[in-house]
Design a protein around this motif. Structure first.
Motif, PDB file in Angstrom:
ATOM      1  N   GLY A   1     -24.357 -22.603 -34.426  1.00 13.80           N
ATOM      2  CA  GLY A   1     -23.423 -23.562 -35.004  1.00 13.80           C
ATOM      3  C   GLY A   1     -23.926 -24.205 -36.276  1.00 13.80           C
ATOM      4  N   ALA A   2     -25.221 -24.079 -36.534  1.00 13.95           N
ATOM      5  CA  ALA A   2     -25.790 -24.788 -37.683  1.00 13.95           C
ATOM      6  C   ALA A   2     -25.221 -24.288 -38.995  1.00 13.95           C
ATOM      7  CB  ALA A   2     -27.309 -24.642 -37.679  1.00 13.95           C
ATOM      8  N   ALA A   3     -24.773 -23.044 -39.006  1.00 15.70           N
ATOM      9  CA  ALA A   3     -24.357 -22.466 -40.278  1.00 15.70           C
ATOM     10  C   ALA A   3     -22.909 -22.791 -40.629  1.00 15.70           C
ATOM     11  CB  ALA A   3     -24.543 -20.953 -40.238  1.00 15.70           C
ATOM     12  N   THR A   4     -22.192 -23.481 -39.727  1.00 15.03           N
ATOM     13  CA  THR A   4     -20.776 -23.673 -40.009  1.00 15.03           C
ATOM     14  C   THR A   4     -20.559 -24.577 -41.214  1.00 15.03           C
ATOM     15  OG1 THR A   4     -20.773 -25.420 -38.372  1.00 15.03           O
ATOM     16  CG2 THR A   4     -19.985 -23.272 -37.664  1.00 15.03           C
ATOM     17  N   GLU A   5     -21.339 -25.659 -41.300  1.00 19.84           N
ATOM     18  CA  GLU A   5     -21.130 -26.538 -42.450  1.00 19.84           C
ATOM     19  C   GLU A   5     -21.590 -25.871 -43.731  1.00 19.84           C
ATOM     20  OE1 GLU A   5     -19.926 -29.980 -42.450  1.00 19.84           O
ATOM     21  OE2 GLU A   5     -19.207 -29.413 -40.483  1.00 19.84           O
TER      22      GLU A   5
END
Lengths: 384, 171, 401, 104
Positions: free
Chosen positions: C146-150
């Motif tokens: 999920g870290a890469a979503t932003e």
């Protein structure tokens, strides 16, 4: 230097040796929160506003010049289009100016009906404003839809009385166009009776909401001195603590007969402007109750008033009333011909808008949007 | 050669070379995110699951944000970003130096008889034993890293905000 | 998918296993693992694709109901075909790419966003036998994915070459840096008490009932409740949902990073937002609400995946309800909420969970002392920090002329 | 060439790319990114040795070393963000050659 292509968000970076890199964003004329075709050229340091230039005139349609080319009565429907949310009060202010010019009196029943319609318009305008303001704060439409539910009821009343929901064209020099029938008055009474409940619900949901308070308190402060010197009127002025309400100051129409209070703010910020409007709505409900209860019989029009061949004597007159947005006034000069020689509008939201930059400086983009929303502008009136 | 390894090596090297040669700083940073992800894939391939996820979380989730933040906060407009072209001499000497270092390293690696044990099963270190190692024998190191992180965070705050009030006085 | 199954289970509970075995039974042994993986992927894509479609409809219907309007009701019975009409519209619309845009990044951003928000779903145990990848470090994997979503949101904002989008990109970065920390910190107590990063272990640790009707879910402990609430707040911010939808900020930045997107790419962003929302809600269910465990012992006959779906939908309804209710925060308020409120509270909650774990043996009257101390540690700082956070903000009284 | 040597060659190559980046570019951010690449190359080595060397007394040492290294990298990133911002405040650009004074 001003290399700004029209529309969109054309931006140019300004290098300012004191502030580092600044970003110039053209908010509007196509922006969901400018309430029409209005543009703010905003210079940003990060998200903080260091400069703001309001640009208007996109909706300019020569209103005042048109008024000089039309008969006195012919201008009445055009005044609907000024502040298209408040056509009733625009009509009234124009009627007041012409009545002063021509020396006409208005029958008592018509004065009462005018007060009823003006206060309904005030409810309509303030309700919409509160809804739009919350929309600008980022609510996903819920307060706006609640507000519009009430607005619909008032518009239905206007429609059944004047035949038009927004462009009412109802007032005439020396009275009103049609006499409101008894069942209309009964419907109005029902609406007024239920309005306090709506206001209670609306306030319960929003007034004490911590996000609303955090977003609006201390934002967009306007000092009383600045407001007075800039000619700000209406709820925006009263939010700064200046007790100036034409209904009290001028006591026009039959307002002196009604018992109502004028709420005053202390901070002049967005929250105060919102709250003043909410409190004013409660006072309006009181006025409406009194006016509906005390509505006298009699004619609705002054029989002496002539609609055809209306030629007031040469002279000048300035008629003003307390519109929902502030002092709406019409200045007329007659040379004895069927058309006014000079026709001039004092639009409240245009004058209130002039100090937008003073209110916005130092705040963020998100604040600019709600500050603009709290000024309560309608571009039809700003640009004329 | 292991095909997966070749693919991962290609991803790592290609993204690093591209990142080093791009003119747009944002592209460089984003390619480096790809590089870091490639390294995470390498860890995964090597069986170090936990390290791979930690690498992805810290590098892709945090350090990349910091890099992009730094780029944005120090930007001119996008067109002005890559103006810092190095002189040809610098580039040439840097490439020569890098090639020389690589030559030395490669020769050293290939000449050394390395004792390997490829039969060792991947992922041999369980989460539980890793945790026990960290909290047992390595507890002191964990504490030191914790202190280091705190101090560096505080230091960063102090550094970044040092100008906040005395800004006008600074020459 | 896990293969171990206790003997006495209804065929409904074992239904996913039966389907899997039926499919793999037709295939040669060597292709089994591939078939199982593909099956998991197809099931997740299909289930969440459909959930996404009807979640958009549900959101519009519920928002409509809350706002005194009917919502979409023209396409199909009660508007039930609306998602498909929307899909057709999105696919057939023109895909506008600004001339000045960074075409590669402009294209990559939505793709990356959808991919990243789908990856996390792999480690969620949707039922007793429904789990795509049983990783030992599942929780860590989820947040790493999920870290890469932003990052993708930033890419979209930057690539659009629009200043609103650029502002949105900055906001997205600041928001991520602020809310990643409380999100992770609110999870740490769960990991600490379950003693595992594996999602299956965490769900198993919440199994069982006191008196047969009080489940051992983490949310029913003081630290678990606080952790759950803070996790959901951070999850709202992570998935860019109102009142933390600052990068999108329709009334300020028009649509922020989405301003220059149209057609299918816009639909992808929309999809990713819902996938992210589903993923974080599913994680919250797994970590705090007992995963697929039934709330009471006698309700266990209902299959586990039904319970999971019910809990997931409840949380998603919460997301929608909050969106219909609250105005948006300002950027500085958002970061202040994260750093001055959520981070200290999550850290305290960590200590609270440690106390809870150490005092597990207390019994008799000490049991009540344990609850009192744990509750004080949760409520006291909440009130104090909350007061500090809202200092200077209060309802006002007005005078009349 | 066995797998370990392949891994070591990969990490050497990565290290040299980082070195060239750090030496040749004058933008502070790129220089720091080069250093970050070199750090990752070193981490690759740890994992490679952990994976392919014969089982020793401390089986998880390589993994733990990389974990610490990642933690330190996170701390380092925070500090260099602050440094870059401070540098930018002082001289309105982030060219490393111009950062010759210790005092603003």
């Amino acid at each position: 230097m001003q290399d700004l292509s029209p529309g969109g968000a054309h931006v140019r970076a300004v290098h300012d040796e004191f502030h580092g890199d600044l970003l110039e964003v053209s908010m509007g004329p196509h922006h969901p929160s400018t309430h029409g075709v209005f543009r703010m050229v905003v210079t940003l340091d990060g998200e903080r506003i260091v400069k703001l230039k309001p640009v208007f005139g996109y909706l300019h349609r020569n209103h005042e010049k048109l008024g000089e080319g039309t008969s006195y009565l012919g201008s009445m429907p055009y005044t609907d289009r000024l502040d298209y949310l408040c056509s009733m009060t625009n009509n009234w202010a124009y009627a007041v100016a012409v009545e002063k010019l021509a020396g006409l009196t208005v029958p008592e029943r018509a004065e009462y009906v005018r007060v009823i319609l003006a206060e309904l318009t005030r409810l309509l305008n303030h309700t919409c404003l509160a809804g739009f303001l919350m929309q600008d704060c980022g609510c996903s439409g819920t307060p706006l839809m609640y507000a519009f539910r009430e607005r619909e009821k008032i518009l239905d009343l206007f429609e059944s009385l004047s035949g038009s929901r927004m462009m009412c064209n109802y007032q005439r020099f020396g009275g009103c166009r049609v006499d409101p029938p008894a069942d209309w008055l009964a419907r109005a009474q029902t609406l007024v009776d239920g309005y306090t409940a709506f206001l209670d619900e609306f306030e319960a949901l929003l007034t004490g909401n911590e996000i609303v308070m955090a977003r609006t308190q201390g934002v967009g402060c306007m000092s009383a001195a600045l407001a007075v010197s800039a000619g700000v009127t209406g709820p925006a002025l009263r939010a700064t603590g200046v007790a100036h309400d034409l209904r009290k100051v001028d006591g026009y129409g039959v307002y002196p007969r009604f018992n109502f209070r004028v709420p005053l703010g202390a901070h002049g910020d967005v929250y105060d402007r919102y709250m003043i409007r909410v409190l004013e709505m409660r006072e309006s409900v009181g006025i409406l109750q009194q006016a509906l209860a005390g509505l006298p019989g009699g004619p609705i029009m002054n029989p002496a008033a002539k609609l055809r061949g209306f030629r007031p004597k040469a002279g000048e007159a300035y008629g003003r009333i307390e519109g929902p947005k502030g002092e709406i006034g019409f200045y007329l000069i007659s040379d004895g011909s069927p058309n006014p020689w000079r026709y001039r509008v004092r639009p409240p939201s245009f004058i209130n808008l002039t100090i937008l930059e003073d209110m916005c400086l130092g705040h963020t983009v998100a604040d600019a949007v709600i500050i603009l929303g709290s000024v309560d502008i309608v571009l039809g009136e700003v640009d004329r | 050669m292991n095909l997966t390894f070749a693919l991962i090596a290609f991803l790592i090297l290609a993204s690093a070379v591209l990142a080093a040669t791009r003119r747009d700083l944002i592209h460089s940073a984003l390619l480096l995110v790809g590089n870091w992800l490639g390294v995470a894939f390498f860890y995964l391939w090597a069986g170090a699951e936990f390290v791979a996820f930690a690498q992805a979380l810290v590098y892709v989730g945090a350090i990349s944000m910091v890099v992009l933040f730094a780029v944005l906060l120090t930007r001119r407009m996008r067109t002005e970003l890559p103006l810092l072209v190095a002189t040809r001499d610098r580039v040439v000497s840097a490439v020569l130096g890098g090639a020389a270092v690589f030559g030395v390293l490669a020769v050293a690696v290939l000449r050394t008889p390395l004792d390997t044990n490829p039969a060792k099963p991947a992922g041999s270190v369980s989460m539980l034993s890793l945790g026990q190692q960290l909290m047992g024998p390595q507890a002191a190191a964990v504490l030191i890293v914790g202190v280091l992180l705190t101090v560096s965070l505080l230091g960063a705050v102090v550094l970044a905000s040092s100008d906040a009030d005395g800004k006008e006085g600074a020459p | 998918m896990i293969a171990t199954l206790p003997p006495a289970e209804s065929w409904l509970e074992r239904f996913p296993l039966l389907v899997r075995d039926w499919i793999t039974g037709h295939l040669p042994e060597s292709l089994g693992w591939l078939a199982v993986s593909l099956l998991a992927i197809v099931v997740i894509l299909a289930a969440f694709g459909l959930l996404f479609a009807y979640l958009t409809l549900a959101e519009r219907k519920i928002l409509g109901r809350i706002q005194n309007r009917p919502g979409p009701n023209r396409t199909g019975w009660f508007g039930l075909l609306q998602p498909f009409a929307d899909g057709i519209k999105a696919v057939t619309k023109e895909d506008v790419v600004p001339r000045e845009a960074d075409a590669v990044l402009h294209f990559l951003a939505p793709v990356l966003l959808v991919a990243m928000s789908l990856l996390g779903l792999a480690v969620i145990p949707f039922g007793r036998h429904l789990l795509a990848a049983n990783l030992e470090a599942g929780v860590l994997y989820f947040f790493a994915a999920g870290a890469a979503t932003e990052l993708a949101v930033f890419m979209a904002g930057w690539a659009s070459h629009n200043k609103y989008s650029l502002l949105a990109a900055m906001r997205a970065l600041a928001q991520l840096i602020s809310y990643e920390l409380p999100l992770l910190l609110s999870v740490v107590p769960v990991v600490m008490l379950a003693g595992s990063l594996s999602t299956t272990h965490i769900v198993d640790a919440q199994g069982g009932w006191t008196f047969g009707w009080i489940p051992h879910w983490h949310v029913l402990t003081p630290w678990g409740f606080a952790g759950f609430v803070m996790f959901m707040i951070a999850a709202l911010a992570e998935s860019n949902r109102s009142p933390f939808d600052l990068p999108e900020a329709e009334s300020e930045l028009i649509a922020g990073h989405l301003t220059e997107y149209s057609g299918f790419k816009y639909a992808l962003f929309f999809m990713a937002e819902y996938f992210g929302m589903c993923g974080l809600s599913a994680m919250a269910v797994t970590l705090f609400l007992g995963g697929w465990q039934a709330p009471c012992a006698f309700l266990e006959f209902i299959p586990s995946y039904v319970w999971f779906t019910a809990k997931l939908l409840t949380l998603l309804l919460g997301f929608i309800w909050i969106r219909a209710t609250l105005p948006r925060l300002r950027m500085d308020q958002l970061t202040r909420l994260a750093w001055k409120f959520l981070v200290p509270l999550t850290l305290l909650n960590l200590a609270n969970a440690a106390f809870w774990s150490l005092s597990a043996g207390w019994s008799g009257p000490m049991h009540w002392v344990r609850w009192a101390i744990a509750l004080t540690v949760v409520v006291g700082p909440f009130l104090l920090l909350g007061r500090a956070l809202t200092a200077g903000v209060a309802p006002r009284t007005y005078r009349y002329a | 060439m066995n797998m370990l040597q392949a891994c070591l060659l990969l990490s050497s190559a990565l290290f040299c790319i980082g070195l060239v980046t750090a030496l040749s570019r004058s933008n502070t951010i790129l220089v720091l990114l080069g250093i970050e690449i070199m750090l990752n190359a070193a981490n690759l080595n740890f994992i490679a040795f952990w994976r392919f060397s014969p089982a020793g007394s401390a089986p998880a040492t390589g993994v733990i070393f990389v974990l610490f290294s990642i933690a330190v990298a996170a701390a380092e990133a925070a500090v260099w963000l602050a440094l870059v911002i401070a540098l930018y405040r002082h001289q309105q650009n982030i060219r490393l050659q111009e950062a010759t004074r210790l005092k603003g």
